[in-house]
Design an enzyme around this catalytic site. Structure first.
Site, PDB file in Angstrom:
ATOM      1  N   VAL A  13       0.814  -1.283  -0.251  1.00  0.00           N
ATOM      2  CA  VAL A  13      -0.135   0.190   0.038  1.00  0.00           C
ATOM      3  C   VAL A  13       1.018   1.463   0.163  1.00  0.00           C
ATOM      4  CG1 VAL A  13      -1.737   1.380   1.501  1.00  0.00           C
ATOM      5  CG2 VAL A  13      -2.381  -1.109   1.212  1.00  0.00           C
ATOM      6  N   ASP A  32      11.139   3.835   5.032  1.00  0.00           N
ATOM      7  CA  ASP A  32      11.000   2.321   5.757  1.00  0.00           C
ATOM      8  C   ASP A  32      12.147   2.168   6.563  1.00  0.00           C
ATOM      9  OD1 ASP A  32      10.953  -0.740   5.945  1.00  0.00           O
ATOM     10  OD2 ASP A  32       9.007  -0.106   4.462  1.00  0.00           O
ATOM     11  N   LEU A 153      -6.982  -0.922  -3.064  1.00  0.00           N
ATOM     12  CA  LEU A 153      -6.433  -1.509  -4.329  1.00  0.00           C
ATOM     13  C   LEU A 153      -6.670  -2.768  -4.583  1.00  0.00           C
ATOM     14  CD1 LEU A 153      -3.234   0.270  -3.451  1.00  0.00           C
ATOM     15  CD2 LEU A 153      -4.846   1.306  -4.569  1.00  0.00           C
ATOM     16  N   ASN A 208     -14.929  -4.128   2.451  1.00  0.00           N
ATOM     17  CA  ASN A 208     -13.813  -5.657   1.769  1.00  0.00           C
ATOM     18  C   ASN A 208     -15.323  -7.010   1.785  1.00  0.00           C
ATOM     19  OD1 ASN A 208     -11.601  -4.904   0.673  1.00  0.00           O
ATOM     20  ND2 ASN A 208     -10.816  -5.520   2.408  1.00  0.00           N
ATOM     21  N   LEU A 250     -19.441 -12.363  -8.490  1.00  0.00           N
ATOM     22  CA  LEU A 250     -20.145 -14.169  -8.637  1.00  0.00           C
ATOM     23  C   LEU A 250     -19.911 -15.022  -9.155  1.00  0.00           C
ATOM     24  CD1 LEU A 250     -23.466 -12.243  -9.070  1.00  0.00           C
ATOM     25  CD2 LEU A 250     -22.971 -13.040  -7.464  1.00  0.00           C
ATOM     26  N   CYS A 260      -6.261  -9.667   1.721  1.00  0.00           N
ATOM     27  CA  CYS A 260      -7.273  -8.313   3.279  1.00  0.00           C
ATOM     28  C   CYS A 260      -8.570  -8.843   3.482  1.00  0.00           C
ATOM     29  CB  CYS A 260      -7.514  -7.275   1.505  1.00  0.00           C
ATOM     30  SG  CYS A 260      -6.085  -5.919   1.241  1.00  0.00           S
ATOM     31  N   LYS A 320      -4.371 -15.080  -5.983  1.00  0.00           N
ATOM     32  CA  LYS A 320      -5.038 -14.305  -7.881  1.00  0.00           C
ATOM     33  C   LYS A 320      -4.147 -13.959  -8.770  1.00  0.00           C
ATOM     34  CE  LYS A 320      -6.542 -10.359  -8.201  1.00  0.00           C
ATOM     35  NZ  LYS A 320      -7.168  -8.989  -7.844  1.00  0.00           N
TER      36      LYS A 320
END
Length: 439
Positions: A13, A32, A153, A208, A250, A260, A320
């Site tokens: 993110v 970071d 996102l 979500n 669907l 997430c 995915k």
């Protein structure tokens, strides 16, 4: 109005947010604590796999709008606005772990300007933004405003989503702070939803959870379709044409995964419990998803009641396509079940194999291509619908495998194609196709 912005955290993110804000003209410095990550980014290389992100990093570094540092003083001292975009991993009890958000806030408190605004991009439970505002005041003496700005996102499409989102949610109890954040996003030309802080925090979790509910619902419908002889693809098409329902989310399959949906549904369930509310629908969604991830292994038992010694191919490992993320991926559940049952497993994924190898090492084999993975196998599982995997000709399954038993968790092929190809084909929410040659 161009501003100086700082991003705390260069994970998924934080990095996408930073590079996209630089792309619209702001000067952005990303901070970071991990030196290796910052060193890589300073060379124009991305530590995460996300299509298009490296090109934008290099472009904005060359145009002196994007910088990376491990020095918090350098990051925060001149910033007009600081975005917290660190991880909020799942705790043992299902709640979101706020350790990294709180650590980021305390570091910011040591370097912040009195007139700065802090924006929490991380996904946090209701009430956390207010708690962070108090924490920064305790450690800095400055009463600054903290604005909730949740992200929406999709991994694999994050750059596109940043510039083509449905809405930008800005939750602020301070009108001026909310106005500032709205000005930051003005170049994106995306509709803005203004709310109080707590409503913005809830919008993220509720969104979500609702999408996860649609996924679990169609998977339950798919299971009923198998029992009744209906075809879930046709059912979903008929449902999705109703504008009140919509066609997205669907697609029947083997459950949701990633960073997430699993984490956020559990966190919302835990939040509800903290307020003594029994969120029955959400509990069912989580339960359905857990069971759905075992569907492929259960279906394979229709071919082989005993899997000991059987040679299995797994095509696709990421949760995915277009990401290397294997967090909560159905492939992991399947791998565990196959190994426990004594099967010999070979896997293929165009991006995610290295991540799987860190978990399984030499317990499994790793193929050089999707079609190579099929060679001499007794059963093949389609787990992730990468384009490369969806485009495998069904003829390849028939000619390369010892027995062409296919368990398709993503319904990549039509039943007509499967019936004509001489394979045994099991999919989700549709009837089994049996070849007369390989029964």
């Amino acid at each position: 109005m161009k501003m100086k912005l700082a991003i705390a955290g260069t994970g998924y993110v934080g990095l996408v947010t930073g590079v996209c804000l630089a792309e619209v003209g702001h000067t952005v410095i990303c901070y970071d604590i991990q030196e290796e990550k910052i060193s890589l980014l300073s060379e124009g290389k991305s530590p995460i796999y996300e299509p298009g992100v490296e090109d934008i990093i290099k472009k904005n570094m060359e145009e002196s709008r994007l910088f990376f540092t491990t020095d918090p003083g350098e990051a925060y001292k001149e910033a007009d606005c600081i975005f917290i975009a660190v991880g909020t991993p799942e705790s043992e009890d299902g709640s979101a772990n706020m350790q990294f958000v709180e650590e980021a806030a305390m570091t910011i408190a040591s370097h912040i300007k009195p007139d700065s605004t802090v924006v929490i991009k991380s996904t946090v439970p209701v009430g956390v933004n207010e708690r962070i505002e108090d924490l920064i005041f305790e450690h800095s003496g400055h009463r600054i405003s903290v604005v909730s700005n949740p992200e929406f996102l999709r991994e694999g499409s994050a750059i596109h989503d940043s510039f083509n989102g449905d809405r930008i949610v800005i939750g602020a109890n301070d009108q001026l702070a909310g106005d500032l954040v709205e000005k930051i996003y003005q170049p994106f030309n995306i509709p803005v939803v203004r709310t109080d802080v707590r409503s913005a925090e809830m919008i993220k979790y509720a969104s979500n959870a609702f999408l996860a509910t649609k996924i679990s619902f169609i998977n339950e419908v798919a299971n009923l379709c198998e029992a009744t002889g209906a075809n879930v693809a046709d059912v979903a098409k008929g449902m999705g044409m109703d504008k009140r329902i919509g066609e997205q989310f669907l697609r029947a399959g083997i459950g949701f995964g990633g960073s997430c949906f699993p984490k956020d549904t559990k966190a919302l369930q835990k939040l509800a419990g903290d307020y003594h509310y029994d969120f029955k629908i959400l509990s069912a969604v989580i339960d359905v998803n857990s069971r759905q991830k075992l569907k492929l292994f259960e279906k394979a038992r229709e071919f082989y009641p005993e899997m000991t010694g059987k040679k299995a191919a797994i095509l696709g490992l990421s949760f995915k396509p277009n990401t290397d993320d294997i967090r909560e991926a159905p492939s992991i559940e399947l791998l565990n079940e196959l190994l426990l049952a004594g099967a010999e497993v070979e896997v293929y994924d165009p991006i995610a194999m290295k991540n799987v190898e860190t978990i399984y090492g030499n317990k499994i084999n790793y193929a050089s291509s999707a079609e190579a993975c099929l060679q001499d196998k007794d059963v093949a599982f389609i787990v992730t619908e990468w384009e490369e995997i969806k485009s495998i000709p069904l003829e390849s399954y028939r000619t390369k495998m010892t027995v062409p038993n296919i368990v398709d968790g993503r319904n990549c092929y039509s039943l007509e194609e499967a019936a004509a190809s001489g394979i045994n084909y099991l999919s989700i929410g549709r009837q089994m196709i049996k070849s007369s040659q390989h029964c």
